[in-house]
Design an enzyme around this catalytic site. Structure first.
Site, PDB file in Angstrom:
ATOM      1  CG  ASP A  22       6.798   7.397  -4.291  1.00 54.24           C
ATOM      2  OD1 ASP A  22       6.398   7.610  -5.166  1.00 54.24           O
ATOM      3  OD2 ASP A  22       7.041   8.461  -4.502  1.00 54.24           O
ATOM      4  CG  ASN A  70      -2.285   5.519  -2.741  1.00 57.93           C
ATOM      5  OD1 ASN A  70      -1.326   4.425  -1.894  1.00 57.93           O
ATOM      6  ND2 ASN A  70      -2.216   6.107  -3.368  1.00 57.93           N
TER       7      ASN A  70
HETATM    8  C1  FPP Z   1       4.064   3.848  -4.707  1.00 56.78           C
HETATM    9  O1  FPP Z   1       5.026   3.599  -6.169  1.00 56.78           O
HETATM   10  C2  FPP Z   1       3.647   2.678  -3.591  1.00 56.78           C
HETATM   11  C3  FPP Z   1       2.810   2.591  -4.044  1.00 56.78           C
HETATM   12  C4  FPP Z   1       1.524   3.129  -3.948  1.00 56.78           C
HETATM   13  C5  FPP Z   1       1.764   1.171  -3.160  1.00 56.78           C
HETATM   14  C6  FPP Z   1       3.734   0.803  -2.464  1.00 56.78           C
HETATM   15  C7  FPP Z   1       2.750  -0.980  -2.162  1.00 56.78           C
HETATM   16  C8  FPP Z   1       3.597  -2.532  -2.986  1.00 56.78           C
HETATM   17  C9  FPP Z   1       5.073  -1.832  -2.628  1.00 56.78           C
HETATM   18  C10 FPP Z   1       3.388  -3.125  -2.860  1.00 56.78           C
HETATM   19  C11 FPP Z   1       2.829  -4.582  -1.694  1.00 56.78           C
HETATM   20  C12 FPP Z   1       2.678  -4.146  -0.279  1.00 56.78           C
HETATM   21  C13 FPP Z   1       3.243  -4.686   0.692  1.00 56.78           C
HETATM   22  C14 FPP Z   1       2.957  -4.320   1.810  1.00 56.78           C
HETATM   23  C15 FPP Z   1       2.880  -6.237   0.688  1.00 56.78           C
HETATM   24  P1  FPP Z   1       4.283   4.769  -7.160  1.00 56.78           P
HETATM   25  O2  FPP Z   1       3.387   3.834  -8.397  1.00 56.78           O
HETATM   26  O3  FPP Z   1       3.604   5.690  -6.927  1.00 56.78           O
HETATM   27  O4  FPP Z   1       5.158   5.090  -8.736  1.00 56.78           O
HETATM   28  P2  FPP Z   1       5.573   6.518  -9.131  1.00 56.78           P
HETATM   29  O5  FPP Z   1       5.529   7.409  -8.083  1.00 56.78           O
HETATM   30  O6  FPP Z   1       6.934   6.093  -9.485  1.00 56.78           O
HETATM   31  O7  FPP Z   1       4.263   6.271 -10.473  1.00 56.78           O
END
Ligand code: FPP
Length: 244
Positions: A22, A70
């Site tokens: 996250d 998501n």
């Molecule tokens: C949460 O950050 C992250 C995600 C929903 C996606 C995770 C995906 C990756 C790390 C990229 C690809 C994955 C792999 C396995 C190659 P957020 O966007 O919710 O952050 P925020 O809460 O700060 O807005």
């Protein structure tokens, strides 16, 4: 002759680490960058963390890459995330395989694009025989849906007469989950300061140690992982038994 005192044995690392990655969006925002830049940096953190886990003796790593919630994100961000997953599955596969990594994907595949499903199936097939390390990626995953799907399949087995409902116990239930044959996580880490499970591994985390760190996912790596494992070692795991 005086015996040398034995050096304190290093406690074994957690067998299975699970991570809610996250904070990609906040990492990007702090730099005045678009959210996709945060997700890209997050993919780099995935690579670092995977090899750090392997080097530290962890055997299983589960990453929450895309939750069933998501889909509510803007379509362009959903596309960006699947673009990164495609890239990861194409570009990293050979290296994962060469490093003895077995890949498993958990989550509901029916809503995924056919080319993503094909990439997943091929990657799982290619790496199925690897035993050194298992990387589990959760894509369109939700813990409640996983439990409901297992219950539905058990009900079908019972309805058809192949299964006596009285024989259903926890061990049998587990065999119907996406994570069958994967040990339950010992340590679950969530980055970015949020302290929620967000429908991740609900069944499997019954006795898991939770660790919440303010580090944003793109900044996570070997050092943060080592700190998390040190904290894990300071915890006393009792699995429901009485303390000293
Ligand atoms: C949460 O950050 C992250 C995600 C929903 C996606 C995770 C995906 C990756 C790390 C990229 C690809 C994955 C792999 C396995 C190659 P957020 O966007 O919710 O952050 P925020 O809460 O700060 O807005």
């Amino acid at each position: 002759m005086l015996q040398q005192p034995l050096a304190a044995a290093k406690p074994p690392p957690p067998v299975h680490v699970a991570i809610i990655m996250d904070g990609n969006g906040r990492w990007a925002k702090a730099r005045g960058l678009p959210r996709v830049a945060g997700h890209r940096a997050g993919a780099d953190a995935v690579r670092r963390t995977l090899y750090a886990c392997r080097d530290l003796g962890v055997r299983y790593l589960t990453l929450y890459a895309f939750s069933s919630e998501n889909w509510k994100r803007p379509p362009t961000e959903v596309e960006d995330l699947f673009g990164l997953l495609r890239l990861y599955l194409r570009r990293e596969l050979a290296e994962l395989h060469a490093n003895g990594v077995r890949l498993r994907v958990i989550g509901e595949r029916s809503r995924l694009a056919p080319d993503v499903v094909a990439l997943i199936t091929d990657a799982e097939k290619m790496t199925a025989g690897n035993t050194r390390f298992t990387l589990i990626i959760a894509i369109n995953y939700g813990g409640q849906a996983e439990i409901v799907a297992a219950a539905r399949r058990l009900a079908e087995e019972a309805k058809s007469g192949r299964l006596d409902p009285a024989a259903i116990d926890e061990a049998m239930f587990e065999r119907f989950l996406d994570t069958h044959e994967i040990p339950n996580p010992d340590l679950l880490i969530r980055t970015s300061g949020e302290q929620r499970l967000s429908n991740f591994l609900l069944w499997q985390s019954a006795y898991t140690e939770f660790l919440f760190t303010p580090t944003l996912w793109p900044d996570f790596g070997r050092e943060a992982l080592e700190e998390a494992i040190d904290e894990f070692h300071r915890r006393e795991r009792r699995f429901g038994a009485a303390g000293e």
